[in-house]
Design a protein around this motif. Structure first.
Motif, PDB file in Angstrom:
ATOM      1  N   VAL A  87       0.786  40.851 -31.512  1.00 15.17           N
ATOM      2  CA  VAL A  87       0.593  41.743 -30.367  1.00 15.17           C
ATOM      3  C   VAL A  87      -0.598  41.316 -29.522  1.00 15.17           C
ATOM      4  N   ASP A  88      -1.671  40.849 -30.143  1.00 16.74           N
ATOM      5  CA  ASP A  88      -2.791  40.423 -29.307  1.00 16.74           C
ATOM      6  C   ASP A  88      -2.477  39.118 -28.579  1.00 16.74           C
ATOM      7  N   GLU A  89      -1.620  38.285 -29.152  1.00 13.86           N
ATOM      8  CA  GLU A  89      -1.175  37.076 -28.448  1.00 13.86           C
ATOM      9  C   GLU A  89      -0.296  37.436 -27.256  1.00 13.86           C
ATOM     10  N   ILE A  90       0.604  38.371 -27.443  1.00 14.94           N
ATOM     11  CA  ILE A  90       1.485  38.791 -26.346  1.00 14.94           C
ATOM     12  C   ILE A  90       0.661  39.397 -25.213  1.00 14.94           C
ATOM     13  N   LEU A  91      -0.221  40.318 -25.567  1.00 12.97           N
ATOM     14  CA  LEU A  91      -1.053  40.954 -24.543  1.00 12.97           C
ATOM     15  C   LEU A  91      -1.991  39.957 -23.865  1.00 12.97           C
ATOM     16  N   GLY A  92      -2.575  39.069 -24.646  1.00 10.14           N
ATOM     17  CA  GLY A  92      -3.476  38.067 -24.075  1.00 10.14           C
ATOM     18  C   GLY A  92      -2.754  37.139 -23.127  1.00 10.14           C
ATOM     19  N   ARG A  93      -1.587  36.685 -23.537  1.00  5.69           N
ATOM     20  CA  ARG A  93      -0.791  35.796 -22.684  1.00  5.69           C
ATOM     21  C   ARG A  93      -0.419  36.492 -21.378  1.00  5.69           C
ATOM     22  N   GLU A  94       0.013  37.739 -21.480  1.00  4.77           N
ATOM     23  CA  GLU A  94       0.419  38.484 -20.289  1.00  4.77           C
ATOM     24  C   GLU A  94      -0.767  38.802 -19.387  1.00  4.77           C
ATOM     25  N   LEU A  95      -1.915  39.106 -19.968  1.00  5.70           N
ATOM     26  CA  LEU A  95      -3.112  39.348 -19.174  1.00  5.70           C
ATOM     27  C   LEU A  95      -3.501  38.084 -18.410  1.00  5.70           C
ATOM     28  N   ALA A  96      -3.508  36.947 -19.081  1.00  6.22           N
ATOM     29  CA  ALA A  96      -3.843  35.685 -18.414  1.00  6.22           C
ATOM     30  C   ALA A  96      -2.884  35.409 -17.265  1.00  6.22           C
ATOM     31  N   ALA A  97      -1.598  35.607 -17.503  1.00  7.69           N
ATOM     32  CA  ALA A  97      -0.580  35.352 -16.482  1.00  7.69           C
ATOM     33  C   ALA A  97      -0.738  36.301 -15.303  1.00  7.69           C
ATOM     34  N   THR A  98      -1.006  37.564 -15.582  1.00  6.57           N
ATOM     35  CA  THR A  98      -1.153  38.561 -14.526  1.00  6.57           C
ATOM     36  C   THR A  98      -2.348  38.243 -13.643  1.00  6.57           C
ATOM     37  N   ILE A  99      -3.438  37.842 -14.246  1.00  6.59           N
ATOM     38  CA  ILE A  99      -4.622  37.467 -13.477  1.00  6.59           C
ATOM     39  C   ILE A  99      -4.374  36.189 -12.688  1.00  6.59           C
ATOM     40  N   ALA A 100      -3.722  35.205 -13.297  1.00  9.36           N
ATOM     41  CA  ALA A 100      -3.519  33.895 -12.665  1.00  9.36           C
ATOM     42  C   ALA A 100      -2.746  34.001 -11.359  1.00  9.36           C
ATOM     43  N   GLY A 101      -1.742  34.862 -11.305  1.00  9.31           N
ATOM     44  CA  GLY A 101      -1.007  35.051 -10.055  1.00  9.31           C
ATOM     45  C   GLY A 101       0.427  34.571 -10.130  1.00  9.31           C
ATOM     46  N   THR A 102       0.886  34.048  -9.009  1.00  5.44           N
ATOM     47  CA  THR A 102       2.289  33.639  -8.902  1.00  5.44           C
ATOM     48  C   THR A 102       2.504  32.253  -9.513  1.00  5.44           C
ATOM     49  N   GLN A 103       3.745  31.870  -9.604  1.00  3.10           N
ATOM     50  CA  GLN A 103       4.089  30.557 -10.154  1.00  3.10           C
ATOM     51  C   GLN A 103       3.567  29.466  -9.231  1.00  3.10           C
ATOM     52  N   PRO A 104       3.177  28.340  -9.752  1.00  2.00           N
ATOM     53  CA  PRO A 104       3.161  27.926 -11.150  1.00  2.00           C
ATOM     54  C   PRO A 104       1.912  28.376 -11.909  1.00  2.00           C
TER      55      PRO A 104
END
Length: 160
Positions: A87-104
């Motif tokens: 769960v902390d990997e899922i949340l961490g991955r999603e937090l990083a992606a959300t902050i990073a922005g759009t693709q790529p």
């Protein structure tokens, strides 16, 4: 969990106060990945990080989601830690992606989170999710902040 504008502001303050922890993680990751990919990557300054924290939290829809994930990770602890690592990997991955922005950048944020997470180990007195939160902040913000050569040039794939 109840999120209010005040709670979002408090989480923003917590993210900003991690500057002395997160910026060295960003720069370490950039050094390592730059070496792996044989490129020079600019270091991030504390002021660049703080400016980008302001940008993220100025967008209310983005801010509430980032704040929610930060709050969950900060509070997340699992007895014996290992059973809760997914769960902390899922949340961490999603937090990083959300902050990073759009693709790529989104996908790069997710991938970079896993690398950063291997480099970050929290204090024994912190909840298990805190180091994942710090790794996610580093991965996400380092994608948003200029310094990678490939983001500093025009794409050869642009169609006019």
């Amino acid at each position: 969990m109840h999120l209010t504008p005040e709670r979002v502001a408090n989480e923003r303050t917590w993210v900003a106060e991690r500057v002395e922890t997160v910026v060295p993680i960003i720069n370490g990751v950039r050094d390592d990945l730059g070496e792996i990919f044989d490129t020079d990557v600019d270091h991030v300054t504390e002021s660049q990080y703080l400016e980008e924290v302001d940008v993220v939290f100025a967008d209310g829809d983005l801010a509430v989601n980032v704040a929610a994930m930060v709050a969950i990770l900060r509070d997340l602890d699992v007895e014996g830690d290992y059973p809760g690592f997914v769960v902390d990997e899922i949340l961490g991955r999603e937090l990083a992606a959300t902050i990073a922005g759009t693709q790529p950048l989104r996908t790069l944020g997710e991938a970079t989170f896993h690398y950063a997470d291997l480099q970050v180990h929290g204090d024994g007195d912190e909840n298990a999710g805190v180091d994942d939160c710090e790794a996610a902040l580093a991965a996400g913000f380092q994608e948003r902040i200029p310094g990678w050569n490939w983001t500093e040039r025009e794409s050869p794939f642009s169609v006019e």
